[in-house]
Write an enzyme that holds these catalytic residues in place. Sequence first.
Site, mmCIF file in Angstrom:
data_model
loop_
_atom_site.group_PDB
_atom_site.id
_atom_site.type_symbol
_atom_site.label_atom_id
_atom_site.label_comp_id
_atom_site.label_asym_id
_atom_site.label_seq_id
_atom_site.Cartn_x
_atom_site.Cartn_y
_atom_site.Cartn_z
ATOM 1 N N ASP A 131 25.681 -57.915 23.674
ATOM 2 C CA ASP A 131 27.077 -57.470 23.676
ATOM 3 C C ASP A 131 27.680 -57.827 25.042
ATOM 4 O O ASP A 131 27.168 -57.411 26.079
ATOM 5 C CB ASP A 131 27.107 -55.951 23.448
ATOM 6 C CG ASP A 131 28.507 -55.414 23.211
ATOM 7 O OD1 ASP A 131 28.635 -54.435 22.453
ATOM 8 O OD2 ASP A 131 29.466 -55.950 23.799
ATOM 9 N N ASP B 272 32.016 -60.664 20.203
ATOM 10 C CA ASP B 272 31.178 -60.564 21.410
ATOM 11 C C ASP B 272 29.849 -59.872 21.178
ATOM 12 O O ASP B 272 29.201 -59.465 22.136
ATOM 13 C CB ASP B 272 31.953 -59.863 22.528
ATOM 14 C CG ASP B 272 31.827 -58.353 22.478
ATOM 15 O OD1 ASP B 272 31.801 -57.799 21.365
ATOM 16 O OD2 ASP B 272 31.749 -57.734 23.551
ATOM 17 N N GLU B 273 29.446 -59.753 19.939
ATOM 18 C CA GLU B 273 28.284 -58.919 19.663
ATOM 19 C C GLU B 273 27.492 -59.509 18.500
ATOM 20 O O GLU B 273 28.084 -59.940 17.512
ATOM 21 C CB GLU B 273 28.836 -57.544 19.260
ATOM 22 C CG GLU B 273 27.890 -56.423 19.254
ATOM 23 C CD GLU B 273 28.578 -55.181 18.680
ATOM 24 O OE1 GLU B 273 27.846 -54.332 18.189
ATOM 25 O OE2 GLU B 273 29.819 -55.080 18.709
HETATM 26 P P1 TTP Z 1 33.373 -54.102 22.794
HETATM 27 O O1 TTP Z 1 32.083 -54.848 22.925
HETATM 28 O O2 TTP Z 1 33.370 -52.825 22.058
HETATM 29 O O3 TTP Z 1 33.987 -53.796 24.215
HETATM 30 P P2 TTP Z 1 33.951 -54.643 25.537
HETATM 31 O O4 TTP Z 1 33.164 -55.896 25.382
HETATM 32 O O5 TTP Z 1 35.359 -54.844 26.005
HETATM 33 O O6 TTP Z 1 33.280 -53.684 26.570
HETATM 34 P P3 TTP Z 1 31.757 -53.220 26.658
HETATM 35 O O7 TTP Z 1 31.036 -53.917 25.541
HETATM 36 O O8 TTP Z 1 31.294 -53.673 28.005
HETATM 37 O O9 TTP Z 1 31.780 -51.740 26.528
HETATM 38 O O10 TTP Z 1 34.450 -55.031 22.130
HETATM 39 C C1 TTP Z 1 34.521 -56.425 22.401
HETATM 40 C C2 TTP Z 1 35.945 -56.880 22.457
HETATM 41 O O11 TTP Z 1 36.604 -56.519 21.271
HETATM 42 C C3 TTP Z 1 36.754 -56.230 23.559
HETATM 43 O O12 TTP Z 1 36.674 -56.942 24.776
HETATM 44 C C4 TTP Z 1 38.136 -56.208 23.009
HETATM 45 C C5 TTP Z 1 37.926 -56.118 21.538
HETATM 46 N N1 TTP Z 1 38.168 -54.735 21.059
HETATM 47 C C6 TTP Z 1 39.422 -54.435 20.552
HETATM 48 O O13 TTP Z 1 40.304 -55.297 20.467
HETATM 49 N N2 TTP Z 1 39.659 -53.155 20.129
HETATM 50 C C7 TTP Z 1 38.715 -52.171 20.166
HETATM 51 O O14 TTP Z 1 38.963 -51.018 19.777
HETATM 52 C C8 TTP Z 1 37.418 -52.502 20.689
HETATM 53 C C9 TTP Z 1 36.350 -51.453 20.778
HETATM 54 C C10 TTP Z 1 37.194 -53.785 21.119
HETATM 55 MG MG MG Z 2 31.312 -55.879 24.527
#
Ligand code: TTP
Ligand code: MG
Length: 450
Positions: free
Chosen positions: A11, A105-106
């Site tokens: 992630d 991203d995951e």
């Molecule tokens: P996440 O992996 O949940 O968040 P992140 O990568 O920004 O942060 P981290 O993993 O370090 O906690 O989500 C990946 C991307 O998806 C995030 O950069 C933006 C998008 N996203 C949204 O648009 N809305 C949301 O509610 C979430 C959770 C993520």
């Molecule tokens: Mg993330």
Amino acid sequence: MRSVASILHVDLDAFFAAAEQRDKPSLRGKPVIVGGVGQRGVVSTASYEARRFGVHSAMPMHEARRKCPHAAVLTGRFDVYRRDSTVVMGLLRELSPLVEPLSLDEAFVDLAGGGFTAFESDALTALAEDLRARLRVATGGLTASVGMGSSKFIAKVASELAKPDGIRVIEPGTEVAVIAPLSARAIPGVGPVTMEKLARLGVKTVADLQQLSLKELVRELGRAGGEGLHELAFARDDRPVEPERETKSISVEDTFEHDITDVGELLRMIERDAASLAARVAAPGLFARTISLKVRYPDFTTLTRSRTLEGATDRAEVIARVAKGLFEGLELGAGIRLLGVGVSGFTQAAQEALFDPDQALGPVSSERFASPTTDSAAETAEGREVTRWRPGEDVSHATHGAGWVWGAGLGKVTVRFETAQTGPGPVRTFPADDPELSRRPVSDEEAAGL
Ligand code: TTP
Ligand code: MG
């Protein structure tokens, strides 16, 4: 359950915000918020610097601005994020063909499917360290957290515990103890509604959940929900890593007995088609990026027009609105013989739907109409078209070179002249209709931070 920690979950850290900081050197180390910048906008993500002020995903943007007034607030650049995502998924597929992306991203990777046999903690840590290093280089500096465990659930818990910028292996045999102190929300499928039901049973943590009998859980959550939760509370999860589904497009079309000329009737059909498509997209948890409209005239000339959203949607209103927009301006002439609406470009990324759909329309492409219309132009009082600049987007100035929109309004646009390759750059303000200023498509090299 596997006896080895052969499932890996990766992630990216603060993905959209990290990509912005990479490409905008002046924002590195600073609070950055990415999301819908309009009145009803919502935060997509925030850099860790902004999170310290309490800003988080899904928060209304006005609240985020209040909590962190000095943050840079940017609209997303999905073309860039999508390319980064492709790079990352490509690296994962080098590890194993069994890669299941969950969002941009995951992803899960089944390492056993890639022929790995050494699953001791040290070997796994080395593998993850190597993956993270290659990912950093290939993306020009993005960081990822990597978790490994004996199931999807445990691998995901592990990467969560590793965040940010870390690695964690949860040793087989220790799963139940590791998850016990976590909030019950860590369990896949447990959202706010289930949490509320669980709270009525006095459950906050996984350990609390482990105390409940299966019977109690089934009474509160139903058979499927209760049994599933009971299994996961004890870390029993044998869901396989499933590589990407192959659905490419879904469409509905009707051929009419009599050619139809009534615009109202055609628009109602579009709405009905959109509703049925939305249901079919949402059922497997997908989101569609491209919406298309197909029209056949009595002489069998067929026209298809499509539009790709910058985000992705599973909502009937959005599909209908875009399809109706594609319908606008079509000649009806002697009527229409066939009308169809389709969706394609599927992602499993819910997040993009959070973006303000009004701001997230891409250009129309059409088989027959040569000049695509875009939503990026606004009319001035004199009726002259000026570009509507969005904070964060990439621009190029004939004299000053490459930069990004720092702010816009009142007929002016302010640009910071810097890219991933330069140091922090200077800021200059121009009239919004400065003919020397244009949008800049980001090259693949630049998108990859090279
Ligand atoms: P996440 O992996 O949940 O968040 P992140 O990568 O920004 O942060 P981290 O993993 O370090 O906690 O989500 C990946 C991307 O998806 C995030 O950069 C933006 C998008 N996203 C949204 O648009 N809305 C949301 O509610 C979430 C959770 C993520
Ligand atoms: Mg993330």
